[in-house]
Design an enzyme around this catalytic site. Structure first.
Site, short mmCIF file in Angstrom:
data_model
loop_
_atom_site.label_atom_id
_atom_site.label_comp_id
_atom_site.label_asym_id
_atom_site.label_seq_id
_atom_site.Cartn_x
_atom_site.Cartn_y
_atom_site.Cartn_z
N ASP B 7 -39.29 -58.80 10.91
CA ASP B 7 -38.33 -58.40 9.87
C ASP B 7 -37.09 -59.26 10.11
O ASP B 7 -36.29 -58.97 11.00
CB ASP B 7 -38.01 -56.90 10.01
CG ASP B 7 -37.06 -56.43 8.90
OD1 ASP B 7 -36.83 -57.18 7.96
OD2 ASP B 7 -36.57 -55.30 9.02
N GLU B 67 -41.48 -60.42 6.66
CA GLU B 67 -41.08 -59.69 5.45
C GLU B 67 -40.32 -60.62 4.52
O GLU B 67 -39.46 -61.38 4.95
CB GLU B 67 -40.19 -58.49 5.85
CG GLU B 67 -39.97 -57.54 4.69
CD GLU B 67 -39.31 -56.23 5.11
OE1 GLU B 67 -39.95 -55.46 5.87
OE2 GLU B 67 -38.18 -55.99 4.70
N ASP B 140 -35.47 -52.07 11.80
CA ASP B 140 -36.08 -53.41 11.82
C ASP B 140 -37.34 -53.43 12.69
O ASP B 140 -38.28 -54.16 12.41
CB ASP B 140 -35.11 -54.45 12.38
CG ASP B 140 -33.71 -54.31 11.83
OD1 ASP B 140 -33.23 -55.26 11.24
OD2 ASP B 140 -33.10 -53.24 12.02
#
Lengths: 164, 164
Positions: B7, B67, B140
Site C-alpha cells: 500500500d 494498490e 496500511d
C-alpha cells in the site's frame, strides 16, 4: 555550474544539460530518453532509471531541475508522468545532486519573460539564448533545456540575494 | 508462492508478505516503511527505495502486487503517492519480480466478497483468514496484506483457468 533539466514522461523524457557561468549559458547536451511501450509499466520504469543513471554518470552535473506534473489533463497520463518523475528524482538524489521543481509557467516566465508564451516562442528564445540554430526533436527537449535555464536563473538570483 | 503486497505512500508504505499454498494462506511478515518528513521529496524517495530494496533482498518473493493510486482525493497527496509507487514498482521489477496492480475495491471484493466493505470489516476478515489475533499498526498494513491475498487469489484463479 552545470545544470540538468528534465521534462519527465514514461514514454518520452526530455533532458538538457547547460553550463551557466558569469551570466552566460551554453548547451552541453540534450535529447530524449524513450521506453519500450511493449513493456509493463514497472519494466519501463526500470529502463528509464537505468538511462537517467547513465546520463548522470556520464556528465558533470551540479544541480538538477524537473518540470512539475499537472493533474488537470488525462488522469492516466498524469499518473504515468508522476511515476516517471518519482523514479527520476530518486536516481538523481541518490547521486547526491540537489533537484528542484518548476511549473511550466515558471519556466516560461524565466526564459521568455511571459508565463503564457506558446511552445514555438519558448523554443525560439531557448535557441537564441543558447546560440543554437534551433532545438531539434520533440518539444520535450526544448522544455528540458528551458527548465535547466530556469533553474540556473533562480540560482543566480538566490546567490546574488545572499550576497547583498 | 510468496506474495508481497504494497500500500504505497511517501509518508507511510504498508507492506505484507504472505505464503499461499494449496489454497491456504499465512502471514510471513508485515509492517510499515516510513520516510523522514524533514527531508526533500527526492531524498524521501531515496530512503523509500532503499528500504523496499532491503525487504526484497531479505525475503523470498515470487510475485508482488501494489494498490492503485486514486487522483480523486487531494491532488498533492495523489502526486506523492504516484511518485512513491513509481519508485517501488521500479525497484521490485529491477529484481525480476513481476508486479500487478489492484484497485482498493478489487482488493475488498477478493478478500471479503464485497467491494464496499469498510476498513474495519476488511481488517477483520484479513486477520481471520491469516489466523492472526488482529492486524497491528495503521490501516496500511492490513491493506498491504489484503493486496497480497487479492493477488494470490487472482493467481490461483488464472492458474486453474489455464488448466481447465
Amino acid at each position: 555550474m552545470f545544470v540538468l533539466g528534465i521534462d519527465p514522461g514514461l514514454t518520452r523524457t526530455g533532458y538538457g544539460i547547460i553550463e551557466s557561468r558569469g551570466g552566460r549559458e551554453s548547451a552541453i547536451a540534450a535529447g530524449v530518453v524513450r521506453t519500450d511501450p511493449q513493456l509493463t509499466t514497472a519494466d519501463r520504469l526500470v529502463e528509464l532509471r537505468r538511462d537517467i543513471e547513465m546520463l548522470v554518470n556520464d556528465y558533470t552535473i551540479d544541480a538538477a531541475a524537473i518540470e512539475q506534473v499537472f493533474v488537470n489533463r488525462n488522469r492516466n497520463t498524469a499518473m504515468a508522468v508522476a511515476r516517471a518523475s518519482g523514479v527520476i528524482m530518486e536516481v538523481i538524489a541518490q547521486k547526491g545532486i540537489p533537484i528542484a521543481e518548476y511549473t511550466p509557467s515558471q519556466m516560461k516566465m524565466a526564459v521568455t519573460g511571459s508565463g503564457s508564451a506558446d511552445k514555438k516562442q519558448v523554443s525560439a528564445v531557448i535557441s537564441m539564448r543558447l546560440g543554437l540554430q534551433g532545438v531539434d526533436g520533440p518539444a520535450d527537449v526544448a522544455d528540458a533545456l528551458g527548465i535547466a535555464m530556469c533553474h540556473a536563473q533562480h540560482h543566480v538570483a538566490s546567490t546574488l540575494g545572499a550576497k547583498s
